[in-house]
Write a protein that holds these residues in place. Structure first.
Motif, PDB file in Angstrom:
ATOM      1  N   TRP A  38       0.822  -1.204   0.000  1.00  0.00           N
ATOM      2  CA  TRP A  38       0.000   0.000   0.000  1.00  0.00           C
ATOM      3  C   TRP A  38       0.858   1.256   0.000  1.00  0.00           C
ATOM      4  O   TRP A  38       1.810   1.379   0.745  1.00  0.00           O
ATOM      5  N   GLY A  39       0.542   2.168  -0.901  1.00  0.00           N
ATOM      6  CA  GLY A  39       1.241   3.433  -1.011  1.00  0.00           C
ATOM      7  C   GLY A  39       2.529   3.361  -1.813  1.00  0.00           C
ATOM      8  O   GLY A  39       3.176   4.360  -2.041  1.00  0.00           O
ATOM      9  N   VAL A  40       2.908   2.122  -2.224  1.00  0.00           N
ATOM     10  CA  VAL A  40       4.154   1.942  -2.966  1.00  0.00           C
ATOM     11  C   VAL A  40       3.906   1.282  -4.313  1.00  0.00           C
ATOM     12  O   VAL A  40       4.296   1.782  -5.343  1.00  0.00           O
ATOM     13  N   GLY A  41       3.238   0.127  -4.297  1.00  0.00           N
ATOM     14  CA  GLY A  41       2.996  -0.606  -5.532  1.00  0.00           C
ATOM     15  C   GLY A  41       2.810  -2.092  -5.261  1.00  0.00           C
ATOM     16  O   GLY A  41       2.018  -2.462  -4.398  1.00  0.00           O
ATOM     17  N   TYR A  42       3.577  -2.915  -5.944  1.00  0.00           N
ATOM     18  CA  TYR A  42       3.449  -4.355  -5.815  1.00  0.00           C
ATOM     19  C   TYR A  42       4.832  -4.977  -5.701  1.00  0.00           C
ATOM     20  O   TYR A  42       5.825  -4.387  -6.103  1.00  0.00           O
ATOM     21  N   ARG A  43       4.863  -6.196  -5.163  1.00  0.00           N
ATOM     22  CA  ARG A  43       6.113  -6.959  -5.132  1.00  0.00           C
ATOM     23  C   ARG A  43       5.790  -8.424  -5.311  1.00  0.00           C
ATOM     24  O   ARG A  43       4.695  -8.889  -4.982  1.00  0.00           O
ATOM     25  N   PHE A  44       6.755  -9.150  -5.852  1.00  0.00           N
ATOM     26  CA  PHE A  44       6.611 -10.585  -6.057  1.00  0.00           C
ATOM     27  C   PHE A  44       7.396 -11.283  -4.960  1.00  0.00           C
ATOM     28  O   PHE A  44       8.602 -11.110  -4.846  1.00  0.00           O
TER      29      PHE A  44
END
Length: 46
Positions: A38-44
């Motif tokens: 949240w507030g940053v993006g996505y990660r795998f």
């Protein structure tokens, strides 16, 4: 998105979210490895 495409992008701010949702569905069980930050993006997460 400006940094990614290098110009002003006049589209819906949910565009990336929509693409991530489709990617998660296509990946099947591995799609759960794409986490929302949240507030940053996505990660795998492996």
């Amino acid at each position: 998105m400006q940094e990614l495409w290098g110009y002003d992008y006049d589209s819906f701010d949910r565009t990336v979210d929509t693409h991530i949702t489709r990617l998660r569905k296509k990946m099947g069980p591995l799609g759960e490895k794409i986490m929302t930050v949240w507030g940053v993006g996505y990660r795998f997460v492996v």
